[in-house]
Write an enzyme that holds these catalytic residues in place. Structure first.
Site, PDB file in Angstrom:
ATOM      1  N   HIS A 132      -9.403   7.245   3.740  1.00  0.00           N
ATOM      2  CA  HIS A 132      -9.043   6.472   2.541  1.00  0.00           C
ATOM      3  C   HIS A 132      -7.829   5.575   2.799  1.00  0.00           C
ATOM      4  CE1 HIS A 132      -8.502   5.267  -1.525  1.00  0.00           C
ATOM      5  NE2 HIS A 132      -7.798   6.281  -1.964  1.00  0.00           N
ATOM      6  N   CYS A 146      -5.479   1.678  -5.611  1.00  0.00           N
ATOM      7  CA  CYS A 146      -6.556   2.071  -4.689  1.00  0.00           C
ATOM      8  C   CYS A 146      -7.845   1.315  -4.968  1.00  0.00           C
ATOM      9  CB  CYS A 146      -6.790   3.568  -4.770  1.00  0.00           C
ATOM     10  SG  CYS A 146      -5.262   4.510  -4.743  1.00  0.00           S
TER      11      CYS A 146
END
Lengths: 131, 387
Positions: B335, B84
């Protein structure tokens, strides 16, 4: 059985780990290099008793574990200070808290698909289940 | 090394479940917007941050794909992966390419196309950021890993579920002022605490969503930037830091301390010659509410163990001492994992240019972005400031 499964058997079935001969750090699984700089490690077997360091209850699980939800997962700190992650078998969420004593046992972890292999490994169990 | 400026930023007009936009279209849209914003007619090189397009879209080799679909075949282009933190890592790579003098104008961005797979496919794809053999094997999910960090924090410091919920409340409030946010609605503490439990003590409203999206920035040397800037405030990357920690959470001596963030921030602060007290706002990696609490501790905005009270007390809200996640954060803005780190820098530049509209931090001169992979197995921090 696929090689990706069989090569982890010593760790998963027998808690075989490694220990740095120079600084004494325990590595699970065994490593080629220690953070102290040493590349000299020896086989070491983890103790099977310890306590819950932290935990959660998985209520939305991956499909491979769907029939188990809700299930308890934990970071277990073993008696020698080594920590590892596993499920806490047969435990109701309210039975588990930080510091709860547990013992690691050889258990079925899951079964992948209709034709897949049955996967085994360590799970933590509460003291009331230990004979 | 020479100074590096950010002369262009780009984002999709809206993040979310973008069924009509493919992986390549998402990235091209953000990248072309950044190039247009920069006012340049070409870039010399490109970095594409992406966590796992192979699992999400059956597509690797994003350097080639994206250069092709930007209409710049032949461009040197590389995909960068750090779970991420891929977007932040891509920007860091571009920073060093410009700072070293190897290239003058470099595009860095990130993308993730997450909604072409179902919930189970997404859970699996995201789990590959953890230790496959020693965490995921045992049925541990990403929410469960962060939940275990939360339990440690609560047990040792008295942090409560209400403290976690207040992070979601704040970030949704900020996101309600961001037209690009996936979930620009407000939530209450009661709604968060009443929402479905995913992994105790984390409710679904403690979790960031599954999102399609991309973000991009154009970096160039300061000399070149001064030619291009016109009347707009010029923003430079004053500091960059990156660090790793153990991939498995259980290997760490402290189960709720983000060592990689602490180290990355130290590097970035030293390069910039500033500290936490010199920062006007922060964009941080709130993939779960507990993450923001741990991050503001690791960045030095609050003392260890005091992160839980920050959102509740208004410290990190717009108008507070150190506004955190004015964009809405991962929680409300969305996200798309590989894009997040680049999008944080887009928000940082937007704030520093004074173009953030209702969510503008008054007098913002210097901000920080913090992007992390896995449970903090990697972190990338950037310090941005107005020249």
């Amino acid at each position: 059985m696929p090689a990706g499964y069989t090569r982890e058997i010593p760790q998963r079935y027998r808690l075989e780990a490694g220990k740095c001969k120079k600084c004494g750090a325990v590595h699970f699984p065994q490593r080629l290099a220690c953070a102290c700089g040493s590349k000299d490690t020896e086989p070491y077997v983890l103790p099977s008793t310890g306590k819950i360091a932290t935990y959660s209850v998985v209520r939305v699980g991956p499909s491979d574990f769907m029939d188990l939800v809700p299930y308890v997962v934990a970071v277990v700190e073993l008696d020698d200070g080594t920590k590892l992650t596993c499920q806490v078998a047969d435990a109701a969420p309210e039975e588990v808290s930080v510091g709860t004593p547990v013992t690691l046992e050889f258990r079925k972890v899951n079964q992948v698909g209709g034709h897949g292999i049955i996967k085994y490994g360590y799970k933590a169990v509460l003291d009331r289940f230990v004979e | 090394m020479r100074d590096v400026a950010i002369i262009g930023v780009g984002l999709n007009p809206k993040w979310g479940e973008l069924w009509d936009k493919s992986l390549r279209t998402l990235f091209a849209e953000a990248a072309l917007a950044a190039i247009e914003d920069a006012g340049v007619d070409h870039v010399d090189s490109m970095y594409v941050g992406c966590m796992t397009s192979g699992l999400f879209a059956g597509q690797e080799h994003l350097g080639s794909l994206m250069a092709d679909y930007l209409g710049q075949p032949g461009l040197p282009a590389t995909r960068v992966e750090s779970a991420c933190a891929s977007g932040g890592a891509a920007v860091r790579s571009a920073f060093y390419e410009v700072a070293s003098g190897a290239s003058d104008i470099v595009l860095a961005g990130g993308v993730e196309k997450m909604t072409d797979v179902g919930g189970d496919g997404a859970t699996y794809a995201l789990s590959t950021a953890a230790d496959a053999d020693y965490e995921v094997y045992h049925g541990v999910t990403f929410p469960a890993l962060y939940a275990m960090m939360a339990v440690d924090h609560m047990n040792r410091f008295g942090t409560t579920s209400e403290d976690l919920a207040n992070v979601a409340v704040k970030n949704h409030n900020h996101g309600s002022m961001n037209p690009a946010a996936q979930y620009p609605f407000e939530v209450t503490v009661e709604q968060v605490l009443g929402s479905v439990m995913v992994a105790d003590p984390l409710h679904i409203l403690d979790c960031s969503p599954i999102t399609d999206g991309a973000a991009a920035v154009v970096l160039c040397s300061m000399d070149k930037a001064k030619e291009l800037a016109g009347d707009r405030p010029l923003v430079k990357i004053a500091g960059v830091g990156a660090a790793t920690d153990t991939i498995a959470l259980h290997q760490r001596p402290d189960l709720s301390w983000l060592g990689s963030t602490e180290k990355a921030a130290k590097t970035a602060f030293e390069m910039a010659g500033v500290g936490p007290d010199d920062i006007d706002f922060a964009e941080v990696h709130d993939c779960f509410t507990i993450a923001e609490i741990m991050v503001i501790e690791a960045l030095g905005f609050v003392e260890r163990g005091k992160g839980g009270a920050a959102a509740r007390d208004g410290l990190t809200a717009l108008g507070g001492k150190i506004p955190v996640n004015t964009s809405g954060g991962l929680k409300s803005k969305g996200h798309p994992v590989g894009a997040t780190g680049a999008a944080q820098i887009v928000e940082g530049v937007t704030q520093l240019r004074g173009e953030a509209g209702d969510r503008q931090v008054e007098g913002a001169r210097r901000g920080i972005t913090q992007n992390m992979g896995g449970t903090g197995g990697s972190s990338v921090v950037h310090v941005l400031e107005v020249v």
